[in-house]
Write a protein that holds these residues in place. Structure first.
Motif, PDB file in Angstrom:
ATOM      1  N   VAL A  83       0.843  -1.202   0.000  1.00 48.03           N
ATOM      2  CA  VAL A  83       0.000   0.000   0.000  1.00 48.03           C
ATOM      3  C   VAL A  83       0.884   1.261   0.000  1.00 48.03           C
ATOM      4  CG1 VAL A  83      -0.256   0.066   2.529  1.00 48.03           C
ATOM      5  CG2 VAL A  83      -2.003   1.110   1.091  1.00 48.03           C
ATOM      6  N   ASN A  84       2.080   1.152   0.587  1.00 48.27           N
ATOM      7  CA  ASN A  84       3.010   2.295   0.551  1.00 48.27           C
ATOM      8  C   ASN A  84       3.366   2.655  -0.890  1.00 48.27           C
ATOM      9  OD1 ASN A  84       3.071   1.867   3.278  1.00 48.27           O
ATOM     10  ND2 ASN A  84       5.238   1.349   3.396  1.00 48.27           N
ATOM     11  N   GLU A  85       3.561   1.602  -1.699  1.00 49.52           N
ATOM     12  CA  GLU A  85       3.943   1.834  -3.096  1.00 49.52           C
ATOM     13  C   GLU A  85       2.770   2.449  -3.862  1.00 49.52           C
ATOM     14  OE1 GLU A  85       7.127   1.421  -3.863  1.00 49.52           O
ATOM     15  OE2 GLU A  85       7.265   0.791  -1.778  1.00 49.52           O
ATOM     16  N   THR A  86       1.576   1.965  -3.554  1.00 48.81           N
ATOM     17  CA  THR A  86       0.392   2.514  -4.213  1.00 48.81           C
ATOM     18  C   THR A  86       0.280   4.012  -3.906  1.00 48.81           C
ATOM     19  OG1 THR A  86      -0.663   0.383  -3.853  1.00 48.81           O
ATOM     20  CG2 THR A  86      -2.110   2.198  -4.490  1.00 48.81           C
ATOM     21  N   ALA A  87       0.497   4.360  -2.638  1.00 50.12           N
ATOM     22  CA  ALA A  87       0.399   5.774  -2.264  1.00 50.12           C
ATOM     23  C   ALA A  87       1.484   6.592  -2.962  1.00 50.12           C
ATOM     24  CB  ALA A  87       0.515   5.917  -0.746  1.00 50.12           C
ATOM     25  N   HIS A 267      13.555   4.699   6.450  1.00 50.89           N
ATOM     26  CA  HIS A 267      13.650   3.505   5.608  1.00 50.89           C
ATOM     27  C   HIS A 267      13.905   2.242   6.434  1.00 50.89           C
ATOM     28  CE1 HIS A 267      17.415   5.638   6.038  1.00 50.89           C
ATOM     29  NE2 HIS A 267      18.051   4.499   5.923  1.00 50.89           N
ATOM     30  N   LYS A 268      14.136   2.359   7.719  1.00 55.34           N
ATOM     31  CA  LYS A 268      14.228   1.161   8.559  1.00 55.34           C
ATOM     32  C   LYS A 268      12.940   1.032   9.373  1.00 55.34           C
ATOM     33  CE  LYS A 268      19.244   1.455   9.040  1.00 55.34           C
ATOM     34  NZ  LYS A 268      20.365   1.722   9.952  1.00 55.34           N
ATOM     35  N   THR A 269      12.743   1.959  10.304  1.00 58.55           N
ATOM     36  CA  THR A 269      11.611   1.848  11.229  1.00 58.55           C
ATOM     37  C   THR A 269      10.262   1.869  10.523  1.00 58.55           C
ATOM     38  OG1 THR A 269      12.978   3.082  12.780  1.00 58.55           O
ATOM     39  CG2 THR A 269      10.679   2.810  13.366  1.00 58.55           C
ATOM     40  N   PHE A 270      10.150   2.744   9.508  1.00 57.72           N
ATOM     41  CA  PHE A 270       8.831   2.966   8.904  1.00 57.72           C
ATOM     42  C   PHE A 270       8.725   2.400   7.487  1.00 57.72           C
ATOM     43  CE2 PHE A 270       9.596   6.297  12.096  1.00 57.72           C
ATOM     44  CZ  PHE A 270       8.557   6.006  12.974  1.00 57.72           C
ATOM     45  N   THR A 271       9.535   1.414   7.197  1.00 59.36           N
ATOM     46  CA  THR A 271       9.547   0.692   5.913  1.00 59.36           C
ATOM     47  C   THR A 271       9.877   1.581   4.711  1.00 59.36           C
ATOM     48  OG1 THR A 271       7.184   0.898   5.310  1.00 59.36           O
ATOM     49  CG2 THR A 271       7.788  -0.943   6.731  1.00 59.36           C
ATOM     50  N   THR A 272      10.246   0.953   3.672  1.00 62.16           N
ATOM     51  CA  THR A 272      10.671   1.445   2.355  1.00 62.16           C
ATOM     52  C   THR A 272      11.762   0.484   1.906  1.00 62.16           C
ATOM     53  OG1 THR A 272      10.254   3.851   2.331  1.00 62.16           O
ATOM     54  CG2 THR A 272      12.258   3.149   1.268  1.00 62.16           C
ATOM     55  N   PRO A 273      11.687   0.019   0.676  1.00 63.11           N
ATOM     56  CA  PRO A 273      12.761  -0.870   0.222  1.00 63.11           C
ATOM     57  C   PRO A 273      14.094  -0.129   0.348  1.00 63.11           C
ATOM     58  CG  PRO A 273      10.987  -0.744  -1.394  1.00 63.11           C
ATOM     59  CD  PRO A 273      10.717   0.302  -0.370  1.00 63.11           C
ATOM     60  N   HIS A 274      15.092  -0.740   0.962  1.00 65.84           N
ATOM     61  CA  HIS A 274      16.388  -0.063   1.056  1.00 65.84           C
ATOM     62  C   HIS A 274      17.510  -1.078   0.964  1.00 65.84           C
ATOM     63  CE1 HIS A 274      17.315  -0.732   5.504  1.00 65.84           C
ATOM     64  NE2 HIS A 274      16.071  -1.122   5.433  1.00 65.84           N
ATOM     65  N   GLY A 275      18.726  -0.596   1.117  1.00 67.63           N
ATOM     66  CA  GLY A 275      19.882  -1.450   0.850  1.00 67.63           C
ATOM     67  C   GLY A 275      20.389  -1.127  -0.532  1.00 67.63           C
ATOM     68  N   GLY A 276      21.659  -1.458  -0.764  1.00 66.21           N
ATOM     69  CA  GLY A 276      22.225  -1.203  -2.081  1.00 66.21           C
ATOM     70  C   GLY A 276      22.270   0.271  -2.428  1.00 66.21           C
ATOM     71  N   GLY A 277      22.214   1.128  -1.415  1.00 65.18           N
ATOM     72  CA  GLY A 277      22.357   2.558  -1.684  1.00 65.18           C
ATOM     73  C   GLY A 277      21.101   3.222  -2.206  1.00 65.18           C
ATOM     74  N   GLY A 278      19.956   2.533  -2.103  1.00 62.75           N
ATOM     75  CA  GLY A 278      18.704   3.141  -2.565  1.00 62.75           C
ATOM     76  C   GLY A 278      18.339   4.346  -1.731  1.00 62.75           C
ATOM     77  N   PRO A 279      17.354   5.137  -2.166  1.00 64.62           N
ATOM     78  CA  PRO A 279      17.040   6.349  -1.424  1.00 64.62           C
ATOM     79  C   PRO A 279      16.578   6.045  -0.008  1.00 64.62           C
ATOM     80  CG  PRO A 279      15.359   5.921  -3.058  1.00 64.62           C
ATOM     81  CD  PRO A 279      16.461   4.920  -3.301  1.00 64.62           C
ATOM     82  N   GLY A 280      17.065   6.819   0.937  1.00 66.34           N
ATOM     83  CA  GLY A 280      16.634   6.699   2.323  1.00 66.34           C
ATOM     84  C   GLY A 280      16.108   8.032   2.787  1.00 66.34           C
ATOM     85  N   SER A 281      15.810   8.120   4.071  1.00 70.15           N
ATOM     86  CA  SER A 281      15.399   9.393   4.634  1.00 70.15           C
ATOM     87  C   SER A 281      15.725   9.393   6.128  1.00 70.15           C
ATOM     88  CB  SER A 281      13.903   9.615   4.416  1.00 70.15           C
ATOM     89  OG  SER A 281      13.528  10.854   4.970  1.00 70.15           O
ATOM     90  N   GLY A 282      16.445  10.418   6.567  1.00 68.40           N
ATOM     91  CA  GLY A 282      16.900  10.477   7.958  1.00 68.40           C
ATOM     92  C   GLY A 282      16.521  11.759   8.665  1.00 68.40           C
ATOM     93  N   ILE A 329       6.398   9.817   1.691  1.00 68.02           N
ATOM     94  CA  ILE A 329       5.040   9.322   1.412  1.00 68.02           C
ATOM     95  C   ILE A 329       4.864   7.928   2.011  1.00 68.02           C
ATOM     96  CG2 ILE A 329       3.378   8.718  -0.386  1.00 68.02           C
ATOM     97  CD1 ILE A 329       5.031  10.519  -2.298  1.00 68.02           C
ATOM     98  N   ARG A 330       5.862   7.070   1.789  1.00 59.10           N
ATOM     99  CA  ARG A 330       5.760   5.690   2.296  1.00 59.10           C
ATOM    100  C   ARG A 330       5.685   5.686   3.822  1.00 59.10           C
ATOM    101  NH1 ARG A 330       8.847   5.609  -2.290  1.00 59.10           N
ATOM    102  NH2 ARG A 330       8.390   3.958  -3.790  1.00 59.10           N
ATOM    103  N   ALA A 331       6.501   6.517   4.465  1.00 55.94           N
ATOM    104  CA  ALA A 331       6.534   6.525   5.934  1.00 55.94           C
ATOM    105  C   ALA A 331       5.193   6.984   6.511  1.00 55.94           C
ATOM    106  CB  ALA A 331       7.658   7.423   6.431  1.00 55.94           C
ATOM    107  N   LEU A 332       4.631   8.043   5.937  1.00 60.62           N
ATOM    108  CA  LEU A 332       3.359   8.530   6.491  1.00 60.62           C
ATOM    109  C   LEU A 332       2.243   7.512   6.241  1.00 60.62           C
ATOM    110  CD1 LEU A 332       1.994  10.770   8.088  1.00 60.62           C
ATOM    111  CD2 LEU A 332       1.248  11.756   5.926  1.00 60.62           C
ATOM    112  N   THR A 333       2.281   6.870   5.071  1.00 65.92           N
ATOM    113  CA  THR A 333       1.280   5.837   4.782  1.00 65.92           C
ATOM    114  C   THR A 333       1.358   4.727   5.825  1.00 65.92           C
ATOM    115  OG1 THR A 333       1.570   6.301   2.438  1.00 65.92           O
ATOM    116  CG2 THR A 333       0.406   4.271   2.991  1.00 65.92           C
ATOM    117  N   TYR A 334       2.577   4.310   6.115  1.00 71.31           N
ATOM    118  CA  TYR A 334       2.800   3.230   7.090  1.00 71.31           C
ATOM    119  C   TYR A 334       2.275   3.633   8.469  1.00 71.31           C
ATOM    120  CZ  TYR A 334       5.581  -0.150   9.828  1.00 71.31           C
ATOM    121  OH  TYR A 334       5.995  -1.132  10.688  1.00 71.31           O
ATOM    122  N   ILE A 335       2.612   4.853   8.888  1.00 70.86           N
ATOM    123  CA  ILE A 335       2.189   5.335  10.211  1.00 70.86           C
ATOM    124  C   ILE A 335       0.661   5.443  10.271  1.00 70.86           C
ATOM    125  CG2 ILE A 335       2.218   7.358  11.741  1.00 70.86           C
ATOM    126  CD1 ILE A 335       5.156   7.808  10.750  1.00 70.86           C
TER     127      ILE A 335
END
Ligand SMILES: *Cc1c(COP(=O)(O)O)cnc(C)c1O
Length: 477
Positions: A83-87, A267-282, A329-335
């Motif tokens: 659903v995060n991706e859909t949002a 990208h850890k606590t509130f999900t989002t595909p990560h690893g491999g240097g993909g976009p994160g948010s801190g 967007i993904r983090a707020l959707t998750y929350i």
């Protein structure tokens, strides 16, 4: 399962094949200017079907959270709800532009504002900036905020940042980048910060303390309030590395425990595909007294709309535009999907799952500090003569599991750092334990089986020294 090596698109190329066709020309043909025509473009010629198969095969060569259990300690590889991706793919978000006028960007600004408010409430802070692009970037922002605060008071003597020996390597790196000196603190025999050493190190040259809680041993700092008070008493500030917030949210708030500034790893606590240097948010959260120094712009509520503002004494901009918006967007959707009780359940289940794994494994894989853990724990992998953590990790791949984090934190010998997260079923956890117990038996009977693992992957055990010293960076050597 053995797979044929995947050829390059160039090797699959066949003259005349194409994956797309352009509509017929309905304007007059105009030649390109002299000197701008390339004789040989040399692009692969390939059909759409071959192209799809090529990329699908490539995607299957990797471990991912959608295909395998991925119990990476500290880095929290949990399931990313679709659903995060859909949002994030909604046209209003995906097709917006950061230079759109304010009245056309109200949805985006409102989303940023709501996320700031949610993070403030979750962690107990007075202000949040969404600018930083990753955890390490948030640390850098946080240390610059601490520096700006001290300088603003005319206090120029402070140059030392205290950091426990269990910390993530990005902590001292952020300190060095900010022009300060990192001073290491030992851990005590229960895995906490050594309080006596902390008190001895505290004076008026201390910028502050950088602390991860729970720490990278997966242990809650038992004297946290005394630790933060000790730093405050010498005029320093406490930085929280928030990478492990998934062991606290909904239960305790870092702001209430005495932290002055903290980064969130969305990208850890509130999900989002990560690893491999993909976009994160801190994002960074701060107390009232540090809010004027936040990096900006941050979203604010105007009279009847949302706007961007620069905090009064801001350390400035850290990222183009408004941070990594897609992750926001993904983090707020998750929350929003989980709500406050859901977030608390995440914490409870993350801690329960880690303790379940620990209880089933610790007779065979010893755990240095015999305490109840939080969302992760650190075992030791030298369980038989000549067997090392690296061998266990590589052999796990043969059983279909991504290896845990290895050789970190540095204060545990042969460290095997396991974080199951809350999203895994008991069946998956049991299968993982069974594999680890089987590997321990294999290690006792035939250590070479482990030394040469993995056996089932397209490439087997690599020579890591040569890979670092003599890397082959071209497809053809
Ligand atoms: C992941 C992590 C970081 C760094 O975060 P990035 O988003 O990878 O830059 C810092 N500290 C700890 C404890 C971490 O687990």
């Amino acid at each position: 399962m053995w797979q044929a090596p995947e050829p390059l698109l160039f090797e699959m190329s066949s003259p005349g094949r194409t994956a797309c066709s352009l509509p017929e020309l309905d304007v007059p043909e105009t030649p390109l200017p002299e000197g701008m025509v390339r004789d040989e473009v040399n692009l692969p010629e390939i059909s759409e079907l071959e192209l799809v198969r090529h990329y699908t095969r490539l995607s299957q060569k990797n471990f991912s959270i959608d295909t395998h259990f991925y119990p990476l300690g500290s880095c929290t590889m949990k399931y990313n709800p679709k659903v995060n991706e859909t949002a994030a793919a909604m046209q209003g978000f995906a097709r917006s532009h950061p230079l759109q006028p304010r009245w056309l960007a109200q949805g985006n600004l409102g989303l940023m504002y709501q996320l700031q408010e949610a993070l403030k409430e979750i962690a107990g802070f007075a202000g949040v900036s969404l600018q930083p692009a990753a955890g390490a970037h948030g640390e850098f922002a946080g240390v610059l905020i601490m520096r700006a605060y001290h300088l603003d008071r005319g206090d120029t003597k402070r140059t030392k940042m205290l950091i426990p020996d269990s910390a993530h390597g990005t902590n001292p790196a952020s300190v060095a980048m900010s022009g300060f000196e990192a001073v290491q603190l030992p851990s005590d025999e229960r895995g906490n910060v050594d309080l006596a050493a902390l008190k001895a190190a505290c004076d008026d040259t201390v910028v502050g303390l950088m602390l991860t809680n729970p720490n990278t041993l997966g242990l809650f700092e038992e004297q946290i309030e005394e630790v933060t008070a000790t730093i405050h008493n010498c005029g320093g500030l406490v930085y929280g590395d928030g990478a492990n917030l998934n062991a606290l949210m909904g239960v305790a708030r870092p702001g209430d425990l005495g932290f002055d500034v903290m980064h969130f790893n969305l990208h850890k606590t509130f999900t989002t595909p990560h690893g491999g240097g993909g976009p994160g948010s801190g994002p960074v959260g701060v107390t009232e007294q540090l809010a004027p120094f936040l990096p900006g712009p941050i979203a604010a509520r105007g009279d009847d709309d949302y706007k961007l503002v620069m905090p009064e004494k801001s350390i400035g901009r850290l990222k183009a535009f408004n941070g990594n918006f897609g992750v926001l967007i993904r983090a707020l959707t998750y929350i929003a999907m989980l709500g406050d009780e859901g977030l608390r359940d995440v914490t409870f289940n993350a801690v329960l799952n880690a303790n379940y794994l620990k209880a089933r494994l610790e007779n065979v894989y010893p755990v240095k500090y015999g305490r109840t853990c939080m969302h992760e724990f650190v075992a030791m992998g030298d369980i038989a003569e000549g067997v090392h953590t690296m061998d266990i990790a590589k052999r796990l791949i043969d059983y279909g599991f991504h290896p845990p984090t290895v050789y970190f934190p540095l204060i545990v010998h042969e460290a095997l750092m396991i974080e199951p997260t809350e999203t895994e079923s008991k069946e998956t956890l049991d299968a993982f334990v069974d594999a680890l117990l089987k590997i321990a038996e294999e290690g006792k009977q035939n250590a070479d089986l482990l030394h040469n693992a993995p056996h089932t992957t397209p490439v087997t055990r690599l020579d890591e020294v040569s890979a670092a010293r003599k890397p082959v960076l071209c497809y053809r050597g």
